[in-house]
Design an enzyme around this catalytic site. Structure first.
Site, PDB file in Angstrom:
ATOM      1  N   HIS A 134       4.243   8.979   2.611  1.00 56.22           N
ATOM      2  CA  HIS A 134       3.126   9.847   2.974  1.00 56.22           C
ATOM      3  C   HIS A 134       3.638  11.252   3.249  1.00 56.22           C
ATOM      4  CE1 HIS A 134       3.771  10.582   7.311  1.00 56.22           C
ATOM      5  NE2 HIS A 134       4.263   9.350   7.367  1.00 56.22           N
ATOM      6  N   CYS A 135       2.756  12.212   3.001  1.00 55.37           N
ATOM      7  CA  CYS A 135       2.954  13.603   3.422  1.00 55.37           C
ATOM      8  C   CYS A 135       1.705  13.981   4.220  1.00 55.37           C
ATOM      9  CB  CYS A 135       3.187  14.511   2.219  1.00 55.37           C
ATOM     10  SG  CYS A 135       1.959  14.339   0.917  1.00 55.37           S
ATOM     11  N   LEU A 136       1.353  15.256   4.264  1.00 57.66           N
ATOM     12  CA  LEU A 136       0.166  15.625   5.037  1.00 57.66           C
ATOM     13  C   LEU A 136      -1.116  15.111   4.390  1.00 57.66           C
ATOM     14  CD1 LEU A 136       0.941  19.260   6.273  1.00 57.66           C
ATOM     15  CD2 LEU A 136       0.899  17.140   7.605  1.00 57.66           C
ATOM     16  N   SER A 156       4.152  13.438  -1.963  1.00 60.31           N
ATOM     17  CA  SER A 156       4.273  11.994  -2.155  1.00 60.31           C
ATOM     18  C   SER A 156       4.343  11.636  -3.633  1.00 60.31           C
ATOM     19  CB  SER A 156       3.084  11.280  -1.505  1.00 60.31           C
ATOM     20  OG  SER A 156       3.013  11.558  -0.120  1.00 60.31           O
TER      21      SER A 156
END
Length: 910
Positions: A160-162, A168
């Site tokens: 995950h990223c933001l 991702s």
């Protein structure tokens, strides 16, 4: 002071001096803008709150299984936040329920959270937000993920990223390349877009995926460590970023990773403003870099307020990122076009042929590196792509979804996918003629079931996958098993272009061809058994409309229908002449096109002679040029069969009107060709023929020279006599025909189809009653005698929307699916939702009375009905009931629609 403010036409002279006039007018505009902005902000915030609550209430999580062992999601939050759907407790509960003690979370964002929420199995990567990650970090994370998946077949990776998009996606795409699933970035990107739409990969992200492909190629490329000197940067033409849209005031930043090492930004007044007339922007840099380099250019802006506060603002023009280790040693210029640049989001600000040029120079000596790159001394040849999946079928489906053929099917060229790049993938060491195909036949052969062995299939080299658990590079480098054929096949002569026209004498085993259009129609009308397969000793016709299909799919290429039927000249048998308007010698006089669909009588058919000739030359110069296309709608001899329509032709012994020899009979050309002569007589008879009907009276066209006629008619040849036959004679005794010129036998176009029972006053009602029945089954009388129904049973979805609903019904909650069907076409339309709410309420609800649209005209009526609806479906009243969640979803939809109704000003219906 700018004079434009004082001379503005909206200023009134009664307001006084220039300064106070400007302040007063400006203050009015300021508060007006503030009011509008505040209103928009509150509206946006309200809608986001409602959407957040709705998604949370419905239990939606931003959670995607790219494969069964690779998961992508958005950032999990410890607290409730607007616009974020994933709560850390919900994510942990979901992962623990499915992958307890077998998952690791990779946090790619610079934002962190308590790792104890995920049992302290969180890897903090801290990648930059609007950049591609460093190549060193990207490779290291891929290697870490691979080692985790290798430990246990149940282990999964959660990335995950933001927002779960760009960062991702580049990690998952790099993981595909790292595990040798793909050797080019294209299929990996297509798979990511298919699994998680809107990932938003930038050109720099794609460039770094290409770097990963070079690092993991068959002959891996190792980046050099030579420093790079960027002498200058040139941008042409000048982009339009100022208010006048005729230039910009640019400055440039150079970064290594996330560290800014150089900038050309200076005082606003001292910076040069470039106009369109200048043609280009030239900025000298003279900076030496090494590794991951980011070059960004900005436009500097200054307003009156920013000048008073000694601040300036900037707008990014473009950004580019590359790794110096992949630049060839003799490179002096790097050019980037607009599709290769990041952050070019507003197309109208960039002129055509926009490009960026870097004047560079590589240093001769390598720079000493403090850290050893992770790709040094790391062998990826033993990496198996099956580690990304839980089953072989999932592996195959993923290859297909990514736009690449599965490993047991010969793929297209990955550089030109889908464009017929087939011969570049052939293994030319195995000279099997059975593997020589036409490019246009490749797509058809892939979809057919093949009976070849695995060894034969491995002779077609695949650059992407591996088969049967072999090493991952077995597909890239042919092994001994691929180079040695299973059994030597004798050499065969193959006519790829179809120039010779003769059939191959040797019989090959070919897969069963699917039924053609003519077979389907033949079975439909009862003549399916007329044609048989072409024997190996005969010359068949490779026609896609032929019931027997092509003779072979491996030894000879399939000829198209145009090449077999639309030749400019036709070869006719020796001594035979061709008359397109004459009647053939076949038992059915009007069988003009039926010979294309019947092979039993093909030996005496003059139409099939040119296709069987091994030579394309013309042997009968007196034959006229005729362009005939096969008609799959059936033959013209359907009246000769007692059961109704027939596709094939009978022999001469079955009809008293046909001749037994093969020479065509010449007849005079009819003087009148009226195919609509019998349209007025169709109302009084049925299309179903009777077995006891005499020859020629079976409800169709009578044969030529029928014994029912007293004498040959001079004007009733070929077409007109059959086309102008009176269909109502089937209900009366046969009568001797009159000459065609007599007024009794002429077609009557003024018939009103008034063959209805009852008097003149009752015919209108009868016609109205019969009209619905005829529309329900117009052709029931045609097919009822053959055992068919005119009504087509609906066995599956017929529209895309129905297919989508069918797929959603398999996975979605039935209550949620019912809500979606309710709001379909009525999204946030309070009147439409209230008038149809009785169709979506749960069983046992009796308080709500259906409301029509006439009761929802004024805003007061809408408000009154809305309040009644809220009292019925409010979640607080359904607490503890089995329909509590269902009532909550109905309430949320009504709430959204009411908010939209208020935002639009509560307008009346009309």
């Amino acid at each position: 002071m700018d004079s434009s403010g004082a001379s503005s036409p909206d200023m009134e002279p009664s307001y006084g001096g220039g300064l106070f006039d400007m302040v007063k007018g400006g203050a009015g505009r300021l508060f007006s803008n503030l009011k509008d902005n505040l209103k928009d902000t509150l509206k946006d915030t309200s809608s986001r709150v409602i959407q957040s609550v709705t998604s949370y209430t419905k239990g939606d999580l931003d959670f995607t299984y790219v494969t069964s062992r690779i998961i992508v999601m958005s950032f999990p939050l410890d607290s409730v936040d607007i616009g974020f759907r994933n709560q850390v407790d919900d994510i942990r509960s979901f992962l623990d329920s499915r992958h307890l003690d077998h998952y690791t979370v990779y946090n790619l964002s610079p934002k962190s959270y308590r790792t104890a929420k995920f049992h302290s199995r969180v890897s903090e990567c801290s990648w930059p937000i609007r950049q591609a990650p460093s190549l060193h970090n990207l490779f290291a994370v891929c290697r870490n993920m691979y080692n985790w998946l290798l430990q246990n077949p149940k282990n999964v990776c959660v990335v995950h990223c933001l927002d779960g998009r760009a960062a991702s996606s580049i990690l998952v795409g790099a993981m595909f390349i790292f595990c040798n699933l793909y050797s080019t970035p294209g299929p990996a990107v297509r798979l990511l877009y298919a699994k998680r739409p809107g990932i938003g990969l930038s050109p720099s992200h794609r460039r770094y995926l290409g770097y990963m492909c070079d690092l993991l190629a068959d002959k891996p490329y190792r980046p050099h460590f030579k420093p790079l000197t960027i002498k200058s940067i040139t941008v042409s033409p000048v982009p339009f970023f100022n208010k006048q849209r005729n230039g910009c005031r640019p400055y440039c930043d150079v970064l290594i990773g996330e560290t800014k090492i150089y900038t050309t930004c200076a005082d606003f007044e001292r910076m040069k403003e470039y106009r369109v007339q200048d043609g280009k922007i030239f900025i000298p840099l003279s900076i030496t870099v090494q590794g991951d380099v980011v070059v960004s250019m900005y436009h500097l802006r200054s307003t009156i307020g920013s000048r008073l506060q000694a601040k300036v603002t900037n707008t990014q023009i473009f950004q580019l990122q590359f790794h110096t280790g992949f630049i060839p040693l003799d490179t002096t210029v790097l050019k980037f076009t607009k599709p290769e640049l990041d952050a070019c989001d507003v197309p109208e600000k960039y002129p055509q042929l926009f490009q960026v040029t870097l004047d560079v120079e590589l240093q001769p000596h390598d720079k000493v590196m403090e850290l050893t790159p992770p790709w040094e001394h790391y062998c990826t040849k033993d990496v198996n792509p099956s580690i990304l999946f839980s089953s072989h079928q999932e592996h195959q489906d993923t290859l297909v979804l990514g736009g690449q053929a599965p490993i047991d099917i010969p793929p297209d060229n990955p550089r030109h996918f889908g464009q017929g790049g087939f011969f570049s993938t052939l293994c030319w060491q195995d000279q099997k003629s059975e593997k020589s195909f036409c490019e246009e036949d490749h797509a058809a052969l892939v979809n057919q079931e093949s009976e070849q062995s695995d060894d034969e299939l491995l002779t077609l080299s695949s650059p992407h996958g591996n088969a049967n658990g072999d090493k991952p590079h077995a597909a890239r480098k042919p092994s001994k098993k691929q180079q040695e054929p299973a059994a030597p096949a004798p050499p065969e002569d193959v006519d790829l272009l179809g120039l010779e026209g003769s059939a191959v004498s040797k019989n090959f085993s070919s897969p069963a061809a699917p039924p053609s259009n003519s077979e389907l129609l033949s079975d439909l009308f009862g003549g399916g058994g007329a044609a048989g397969p072409v024997q190996s000793g005969q010359s068949g016709v490779d026609d896609v409309f032929h019931p027997s299909g092509p003779t072979s799919t491996q030894s000879t290429p399939r000829r198209s229908a145009t090449s077999t039927s639309a030749s400019p000249t036709l070869r006719v048998g020796e001594g035979a002449t061709f008359d397109p308007f004459g009647a053939p010698s076949k038992p059915s006089g009007q069988d003009l096109l039926g010979s294309f669909l019947n092979t039993a009588s093909a030996s005496s058919d003059p139409f099939l002679q040119p296709t069987r000739s091994p030579s394309p030359t013309v042997h009968a110069s007196s034959t006229p040029a005729v362009n005939i296309q096969p008609d799959v709608s059936g033959a013209w001899d359907w009246h000769t069969k007692p059961g109704g329509f027939g596709m094939g032709s009978k022999s001469a012994a079955t009809s008293p009107t046909g001749s037994s020899h093969g020479t065509p009979t010449h007849q005079n050309k009819p003087q009148t060709l009226d195919p609509f002569a019998d349209l007025g007589t169709l109302g009084g008879s049925s299309f179903a023929s009777k077995p006891s009907t005499p020859t020629g009276l079976g409800g169709g066209f009578p044969p030529l020279s029928s014994p029912q006629k007293a004498s040959p008619q001079p004007m009733g040849g070929g077409w007109q006599q059959g086309g102008g036959y009176n269909w109502q004679q089937t209900q009366s005794k046969p009568q001797s025909s009159m000459p065609h010129s007599s007024p009794q036998n002429r077609p009557n176009y003024n018939v009103s189809f008034s063959s209805m029972p009852g008097g003149q006053n009752e015919r209108g009602k009868a016609a109205a009653n019969l009209e619905g029945k005829q529309k329900a089954a117009d052709f029931e009388d045609l097919l009822s005698g053959q055992g068919f129904n005119a009504h087509k049973d609906k066995k599956g979805p017929r529209t895309i929307a129905e297919m989508r609903k069918e797929e959603m019904a398999k996975e979605m909650d039935p209550e949620k699916l019912k809500i979606l069907e309710w709001i379909e076409g009525k999204e946030r339309n309070i009147r439409a939702l209230l008038s149809t709410m009785h169709t979506v309420l749960w069983a046992g609800e009796t308080k709500w009375k259906p409301v029509g649209m006439a009761d929802l005209v004024t805003p007061e009526q809408v408000k009154k009905v809305y309040r009644k609806a809220v009292l019925v479906v409010h979640p607080d009243k359904a607490t503890g009931q089995p329909y509590e969640q269902y009532a909550k979803m109905i309430f949320m939809e009504l709430n959204d629609a009411w908010s939209e109704f208020e935002n639009q000003g509560q307008k009346p219906l009309y």
